[in-house]
Design a protein around this motif. Structure first.
Motif, PDB file in Angstrom:
ATOM      1  N   LYS A 107     -23.744  19.226  27.925  1.00 52.35           N
ATOM      2  CA  LYS A 107     -23.845  19.659  29.316  1.00 52.35           C
ATOM      3  C   LYS A 107     -24.440  21.061  29.443  1.00 52.35           C
ATOM      4  CE  LYS A 107     -19.625  17.150  30.665  1.00 52.35           C
ATOM      5  NZ  LYS A 107     -18.296  17.338  31.310  1.00 52.35           N
ATOM      6  N   TYR A 108     -24.329  21.863  28.389  1.00 49.49           N
ATOM      7  CA  TYR A 108     -24.787  23.247  28.484  1.00 49.49           C
ATOM      8  C   TYR A 108     -26.287  23.316  28.763  1.00 49.49           C
ATOM      9  CZ  TYR A 108     -20.289  25.147  27.031  1.00 49.49           C
ATOM     10  OH  TYR A 108     -18.968  25.510  26.987  1.00 49.49           O
ATOM     11  N   ASP A 109     -27.061  22.609  27.982  1.00 46.70           N
ATOM     12  CA  ASP A 109     -28.508  22.608  28.197  1.00 46.70           C
ATOM     13  C   ASP A 109     -28.843  21.961  29.538  1.00 46.70           C
ATOM     14  OD1 ASP A 109     -31.291  22.992  27.197  1.00 46.70           O
ATOM     15  OD2 ASP A 109     -31.319  20.803  27.333  1.00 46.70           O
ATOM     16  N   LYS A 110     -28.112  20.924  29.878  1.00 42.91           N
ATOM     17  CA  LYS A 110     -28.366  20.211  31.135  1.00 42.91           C
ATOM     18  C   LYS A 110     -28.239  21.124  32.340  1.00 42.91           C
ATOM     19  CE  LYS A 110     -26.692  16.160  33.706  1.00 42.91           C
ATOM     20  NZ  LYS A 110     -25.769  14.998  33.663  1.00 42.91           N
ATOM     21  N   PHE A 111     -27.270  22.045  32.301  1.00 42.54           N
ATOM     22  CA  PHE A 111     -27.040  22.937  33.439  1.00 42.54           C
ATOM     23  C   PHE A 111     -27.521  24.369  33.188  1.00 42.54           C
ATOM     24  CE2 PHE A 111     -24.251  19.403  34.379  1.00 42.54           C
ATOM     25  CZ  PHE A 111     -24.448  19.243  35.739  1.00 42.54           C
ATOM     26  N   GLY A 112     -28.299  24.556  32.117  1.00 41.62           N
ATOM     27  CA  GLY A 112     -28.911  25.852  31.852  1.00 41.62           C
ATOM     28  C   GLY A 112     -27.920  26.946  31.518  1.00 41.62           C
ATOM     29  N   ILE A 113     -26.876  26.606  30.759  1.00 38.93           N
ATOM     30  CA  ILE A 113     -25.819  27.558  30.410  1.00 38.93           C
ATOM     31  C   ILE A 113     -25.860  27.820  28.908  1.00 38.93           C
ATOM     32  CG2 ILE A 113     -23.315  27.968  30.415  1.00 38.93           C
ATOM     33  CD1 ILE A 113     -23.186  25.948  32.764  1.00 38.93           C
ATOM     34  N   SER A 151     -18.560  23.137  35.779  1.00 39.66           N
ATOM     35  CA  SER A 151     -17.581  23.567  36.779  1.00 39.66           C
ATOM     36  C   SER A 151     -17.451  25.085  36.862  1.00 39.66           C
ATOM     37  CB  SER A 151     -16.205  22.965  36.452  1.00 39.66           C
ATOM     38  OG  SER A 151     -15.657  23.566  35.291  1.00 39.66           O
ATOM     39  N   LEU A 152     -18.162  25.839  36.032  1.00 40.45           N
ATOM     40  CA  LEU A 152     -17.960  27.288  35.954  1.00 40.45           C
ATOM     41  C   LEU A 152     -18.414  28.010  37.214  1.00 40.45           C
ATOM     42  CD1 LEU A 152     -19.033  27.972  32.249  1.00 40.45           C
ATOM     43  CD2 LEU A 152     -16.708  27.843  33.173  1.00 40.45           C
ATOM     44  N   ASP A 153     -19.611  27.717  37.690  1.00 40.80           N
ATOM     45  CA  ASP A 153     -20.137  28.410  38.866  1.00 40.80           C
ATOM     46  C   ASP A 153     -19.473  27.901  40.134  1.00 40.80           C
ATOM     47  OD1 ASP A 153     -21.890  29.945  37.387  1.00 40.80           O
ATOM     48  OD2 ASP A 153     -23.527  28.511  37.555  1.00 40.80           O
ATOM     49  N   THR A 154     -19.347  28.779  41.103  1.00 40.34           N
ATOM     50  CA  THR A 154     -18.740  28.377  42.368  1.00 40.34           C
ATOM     51  C   THR A 154     -19.731  27.648  43.277  1.00 40.34           C
ATOM     52  OG1 THR A 154     -19.242  30.574  43.247  1.00 40.34           O
ATOM     53  CG2 THR A 154     -17.034  30.228  42.371  1.00 40.34           C
ATOM     54  N   HIS A 155     -21.014  27.782  42.990  1.00 45.47           N
ATOM     55  CA  HIS A 155     -22.004  27.125  43.846  1.00 45.47           C
ATOM     56  C   HIS A 155     -22.387  25.755  43.283  1.00 45.47           C
ATOM     57  CE1 HIS A 155     -25.108  28.060  40.874  1.00 45.47           C
ATOM     58  NE2 HIS A 155     -24.662  29.309  40.875  1.00 45.47           N
ATOM     59  N   GLY A 195     -15.775  26.207  40.098  1.00 41.12           N
ATOM     60  CA  GLY A 195     -15.642  27.644  39.965  1.00 41.12           C
ATOM     61  C   GLY A 195     -14.529  28.024  39.014  1.00 41.12           C
ATOM     62  N   CYS A 196     -14.839  28.936  38.078  1.00 34.29           N
ATOM     63  CA  CYS A 196     -13.835  29.430  37.143  1.00 34.29           C
ATOM     64  C   CYS A 196     -14.104  30.908  36.862  1.00 34.29           C
ATOM     65  CB  CYS A 196     -13.858  28.633  35.836  1.00 34.29           C
ATOM     66  SG  CYS A 196     -12.487  29.045  34.720  1.00 34.29           S
ATOM     67  N   ASN A 197     -13.032  31.682  36.744  1.00 31.10           N
ATOM     68  CA  ASN A 197     -13.171  33.106  36.468  1.00 31.10           C
ATOM     69  C   ASN A 197     -13.076  33.435  34.985  1.00 31.10           C
ATOM     70  OD1 ASN A 197     -10.489  32.341  36.493  1.00 31.10           O
ATOM     71  ND2 ASN A 197      -9.744  34.272  37.305  1.00 31.10           N
ATOM     72  N   GLY A 257     -12.677  23.880  36.413  1.00 30.56           N
ATOM     73  CA  GLY A 257     -12.607  25.201  37.009  1.00 30.56           C
ATOM     74  C   GLY A 257     -11.186  25.762  37.159  1.00 30.56           C
ATOM     75  N   GLU A 258     -11.094  26.714  38.066  1.00 27.26           N
ATOM     76  CA  GLU A 258      -9.816  27.342  38.386  1.00 27.26           C
ATOM     77  C   GLU A 258      -9.502  27.121  39.866  1.00 27.26           C
ATOM     78  OE1 GLU A 258      -6.516  28.759  39.139  1.00 27.26           O
ATOM     79  OE2 GLU A 258      -7.130  28.546  37.035  1.00 27.26           O
ATOM     80  N   PRO A 259      -8.511  26.259  40.170  1.00 29.82           N
ATOM     81  CA  PRO A 259      -8.245  25.897  41.563  1.00 29.82           C
ATOM     82  C   PRO A 259      -7.912  27.078  42.476  1.00 29.82           C
ATOM     83  CG  PRO A 259      -7.165  24.358  40.084  1.00 29.82           C
ATOM     84  CD  PRO A 259      -7.710  25.466  39.226  1.00 29.82           C
ATOM     85  N   PHE A 260      -7.229  28.102  41.943  1.00 28.03           N
ATOM     86  CA  PHE A 260      -6.786  29.183  42.809  1.00 28.03           C
ATOM     87  C   PHE A 260      -7.911  30.115  43.247  1.00 28.03           C
ATOM     88  CE2 PHE A 260      -2.650  28.006  40.932  1.00 28.03           C
ATOM     89  CZ  PHE A 260      -1.950  27.806  42.113  1.00 28.03           C
TER      90      PHE A 260
END
Length: 296
Positions: A262-268, A40-44, A27-29, A133-136
């Protein structure tokens, strides 16, 4: 209590002093257009798909509990909006088409997996680094995990974009963090918003607060061609940093394109398509400039 973890990397020598284990939280904001860890961007929990591996056997269609996998003329298709990341397709596919990024882990399980390497930490003056991501974004669980390591005498580092509110999100972990590693990507706020999706006012204010509270921190700037790879931008960052008493290091990091696949792999969608690694000679020149401005 559990964390969403992307990965635990053992025996790292890149994420702080000594030999360390690095825990990557999911997860990252921010949405940095050059991010090299887009999984790592999405929280799910996220499903990765390597379509070129698919043989078209159709086994995954019938095994998927949510019935979100199908195919068309271009190959395998997954409805990512309905996919719950259960991971059944990973085990059922003979061709290793699918992979999962992210898993829920109880804090005690994270702690136990890392503490197996305690002797390496002690013999190398290493420890544990928590990154993202963003740990906080997972600040309550993060504080509890950091306390466990702190109480066990393990050196702790948090790599963060420092955009979260200081109270209570960052402050909750403050007693248990030995060193902050903070990304400050661009000093100009409008450019920061253009390239990361968010302004940098919170970052600058939180760095000032860390210094006021006597916490040691490093600042890192990823140098990206066409974004911040000029002397004036680096000077502006250094001028802001050089009054801080608790700044231990300012380090420039060169952009690399290794995450593009990784972008295509994760649909981003890809935001920055440069396939050239930032020239090391130019990076060294900018680092010399920064060190000179800091009086190092």
């Amino acid at each position: 209590m559990a964390l969403i973890v992307t990965d635990i990397q053992h025996y790292s020598i890149e994420d702080g002093p000594g030999i360390r284990d690095t825990i990557f939280l999911k997860g990252c904001n921010l949405r940095c257009k050059w991010c090299h860890n887009p999984e790592s961007l999405d929280t799910h929990i996220s499903l990765g798909i390597e379509k070129n591996r698919c043989t078209g056997c159709g086994r995954c269609f019938s095994r998927c509990p949510q019935k979100v996998i199908s195919s068309n003329a271009e190959g395998i298709v997954v409805d990512r909006e309905k996919c719950d990341g259960c991971g059944i397709c990973v085990g059922e596919c003979f061709s290793n088409v699918f992979s999962i990024a992210g898993r829920r882990m109880e804090l005690q399980d994270v702690f136990g997996e890392v503490m197996v390497d305690r002797l390496y930490f002690e013999n190398s003056n290493g420890g544990v680094t928590i990154s993202g991501g963003e740990p906080f974004l997972q600040w309550k669980e993060l504080a509890d995990l950091l306390k466990m390591f702190h109480d066990a005498g393990v050196h702790t580092i948090v790599q963060t974009n420092l955009t979260m509110p200081f109270e209570p999100e960052i402050a909750a972990s403050l007693p248990f963090i030995d060193l902050f590693m903070v990304d400050l990507k661009v000093f100009d706020e409008d450019l920061h918003r253009k390239w990361t999706g968010m302004g940098n006012g919170a970052i600058l204010g939180n760095l000032e607060e860390l210094d006021r509270r006597g916490k040691d921190f490093e600042v890192h700037t990823p140098v990206v061609e066409g974004v911040n790879d000029n002397e004036e931008e680096i000077r502006r960052i250094v001028r802001f940093l050089r009054s801080f008493a608790h700044l231990s290091r300012y380090k420039l990091l060169g952009y690399h394109p290794f995450g593009l696949s990784k972008y295509d792999k994760f649909g981003i969608p890809v935001g920055y398509t440069n396939e050239r690694q930032f020239p090391s000679r130019r990076l060294d020149q900018l680092q010399v400039l920064a060190d000179k401005e800091l009086g190092i």
